[in-house]
Every structure is written in C-alpha cells, then in structure tokens.
Motif scaffolding. Structure first.
Motif, short mmCIF file in Angstrom:
data_model
loop_
_atom_site.label_atom_id
_atom_site.label_comp_id
_atom_site.label_asym_id
_atom_site.label_seq_id
_atom_site.Cartn_x
_atom_site.Cartn_y
_atom_site.Cartn_z
N LEU A 6 -14.64 -32.10 -37.90
CA LEU A 6 -13.36 -32.71 -37.61
C LEU A 6 -12.91 -33.53 -38.81
O LEU A 6 -13.66 -34.39 -39.29
N TYR A 7 -11.71 -33.25 -39.28
CA TYR A 7 -11.11 -33.97 -40.40
C TYR A 7 -9.92 -34.78 -39.90
O TYR A 7 -9.21 -34.37 -38.99
N ARG A 8 -9.71 -35.92 -40.53
CA ARG A 8 -8.48 -36.70 -40.37
C ARG A 8 -7.94 -36.83 -41.80
O ARG A 8 -8.63 -37.37 -42.67
N GLY A 9 -6.78 -36.27 -42.04
CA GLY A 9 -6.31 -36.15 -43.42
C GLY A 9 -7.27 -35.23 -44.15
O GLY A 9 -7.62 -34.17 -43.66
N ASP A 10 -7.73 -35.66 -45.31
CA ASP A 10 -8.69 -34.86 -46.08
C ASP A 10 -10.13 -35.30 -45.88
O ASP A 10 -11.04 -34.73 -46.48
N ALA A 11 -10.34 -36.31 -45.05
CA ALA A 11 -11.68 -36.87 -44.87
C ALA A 11 -12.40 -36.25 -43.68
O ALA A 11 -11.85 -36.18 -42.57
N LEU A 12 -13.63 -35.82 -43.91
CA LEU A 12 -14.50 -35.37 -42.82
C LEU A 12 -14.94 -36.60 -42.05
O LEU A 12 -15.54 -37.51 -42.60
N VAL A 13 -14.61 -36.66 -40.75
CA VAL A 13 -14.96 -37.83 -39.95
C VAL A 13 -16.04 -37.56 -38.92
O VAL A 13 -16.64 -38.49 -38.39
N HIS A 14 -16.29 -36.27 -38.64
CA HIS A 14 -17.31 -35.97 -37.64
C HIS A 14 -17.76 -34.52 -37.81
O HIS A 14 -16.95 -33.64 -38.05
N GLU A 15 -19.06 -34.30 -37.67
CA GLU A 15 -19.64 -32.96 -37.71
C GLU A 15 -20.67 -32.89 -36.61
O GLU A 15 -21.51 -33.78 -36.47
N GLN A 16 -20.60 -31.81 -35.80
CA GLN A 16 -21.48 -31.73 -34.64
C GLN A 16 -21.74 -30.28 -34.26
O GLN A 16 -20.83 -29.46 -34.25
N GLU A 17 -22.98 -29.99 -33.92
CA GLU A 17 -23.31 -28.70 -33.32
C GLU A 17 -22.95 -28.78 -31.84
O GLU A 17 -23.17 -29.79 -31.19
N VAL A 18 -22.37 -27.68 -31.34
CA VAL A 18 -21.99 -27.62 -29.93
C VAL A 18 -22.53 -26.32 -29.34
O VAL A 18 -22.76 -25.35 -30.05
N ALA A 19 -22.72 -26.31 -28.06
CA ALA A 19 -23.17 -25.09 -27.38
C ALA A 19 -22.07 -24.04 -27.45
O ALA A 19 -20.88 -24.36 -27.40
N THR A 20 -22.46 -22.79 -27.57
CA THR A 20 -21.49 -21.70 -27.57
C THR A 20 -20.69 -21.73 -26.27
O THR A 20 -21.25 -21.89 -25.20
N GLY A 21 -19.37 -21.61 -26.40
CA GLY A 21 -18.49 -21.65 -25.24
C GLY A 21 -17.97 -23.03 -24.90
O GLY A 21 -17.25 -23.20 -23.92
N THR A 22 -18.31 -24.02 -25.73
CA THR A 22 -17.89 -25.40 -25.48
C THR A 22 -16.39 -25.56 -25.66
O THR A 22 -15.78 -24.98 -26.54
N ASN A 23 -15.80 -26.42 -24.83
CA ASN A 23 -14.41 -26.85 -24.98
C ASN A 23 -14.47 -28.29 -25.49
O ASN A 23 -15.10 -29.15 -24.87
N LEU A 24 -13.82 -28.56 -26.63
CA LEU A 24 -13.92 -29.88 -27.27
C LEU A 24 -13.29 -30.99 -26.44
O LEU A 24 -13.75 -32.13 -26.48
N VAL A 25 -12.27 -30.68 -25.67
CA VAL A 25 -11.64 -31.71 -24.84
C VAL A 25 -12.60 -32.13 -23.71
O VAL A 25 -12.66 -33.30 -23.36
N VAL A 26 -13.37 -31.21 -23.19
CA VAL A 26 -14.38 -31.57 -22.19
C VAL A 26 -15.39 -32.52 -22.82
O VAL A 26 -15.75 -33.55 -22.23
N LEU A 27 -15.85 -32.21 -24.05
CA LEU A 27 -16.78 -33.12 -24.73
C LEU A 27 -16.14 -34.47 -25.00
O LEU A 27 -16.78 -35.51 -24.85
N ALA A 28 -14.87 -34.47 -25.40
CA ALA A 28 -14.17 -35.73 -25.65
C ALA A 28 -14.08 -36.55 -24.36
O ALA A 28 -14.21 -37.78 -24.39
N GLY A 29 -13.87 -35.88 -23.25
CA GLY A 29 -13.75 -36.57 -21.97
C GLY A 29 -15.02 -37.29 -21.54
O GLY A 29 -14.96 -38.29 -20.83
N ILE A 30 -16.16 -36.78 -22.00
CA ILE A 30 -17.42 -37.47 -21.68
C ILE A 30 -17.94 -38.22 -22.90
O ILE A 30 -19.12 -38.53 -22.99
N ARG A 31 -17.04 -38.50 -23.82
CA ARG A 31 -17.29 -39.33 -25.01
C ARG A 31 -18.39 -38.76 -25.91
O ARG A 31 -19.21 -39.49 -26.46
N GLN A 32 -18.40 -37.43 -26.05
CA GLN A 32 -19.38 -36.80 -26.92
C GLN A 32 -18.74 -36.11 -28.12
O GLN A 32 -19.43 -35.43 -28.88
#
Length: 98
Positions: A6-32
């Motif tokens: 995840l980038y904001r502007g040109d800066a990398l702010v977050h990098e994470q491995e996720v399970a195949t089939g993951t929806n990022l908004v679901v992860l955001a909803g549980i603060r992950q």
C-alpha cells in the motif's frame, strides 16, 4: 500467499502477506490492514484505490465499479471492497482532499 503493498503518494506505507481470496476492506474492518473504506458494498467510493502493479490478475470490473468509477477505470482505479486478492498487488490510496 500474495503480498499487498500500500502506497500513499510515492511512499510505501504498508506491506503484508494475505491469504488467497482476501478482500482488503474485510481486513480493514477488523483492523488488520490500513485501508480507508466506507460502506464496503460498492456504493460510496471511500475505498477507491489505484492499482499500480498486479491488476492483470484481478477480476474485471463489475457493474458497481463501472457505475461508481466510470472513466477512472481506464486509469487503473478500482473499489477495494469489490476485489479479492489472488496474486501480489501494489496499490495506492491517497489521503482525501480536505
């Protein structure tokens, strides 16, 4: 497992491995995953992202994305709530203009 960067502007702010089939908004909803979102149903565009790399592995835009994003789809914008991650993905979500 796919890696999402995840980038904001040109800066990398977050990098994470996720399970195949993951929806990022679901992860955001549980603060992950630090993604901004609203309704989670494709109606508000608060989860709008720009795909920088890996978009060829995403499903084609659905009718909700076509309705909400229109011409922005051509510039690589998608709604994170409508995406399920299967491969590495680099995305940008800039802070909203206040």
């Amino acid at each position: 497992m796919p890696t999402v960067r995840l980038y904001r502007g040109d800066a990398l702010v977050h990098e994470q491995e996720v399970a195949t089939g993951t929806n990022l908004v679901v992860l955001a909803g549980i603060r992950q995953f630090p993604l901004r979102y609203g309704c989670g149903m494709g109606r508000c565009t608060k989860c709008k992202i720009r795909v920088l790399r890996g978009g060829e592995h995403l499903a084609p835009p659905n009718w909700k994305e076509k309705k909400m994003l229109g011409e922005q789809l051509r510039d690589g914008y998608r709604l994170a709530c409508q995406l399920f991650i299967t491969h590495d993905l680099d995305i940008r979500q800039d802070e909203p203009v206040r």
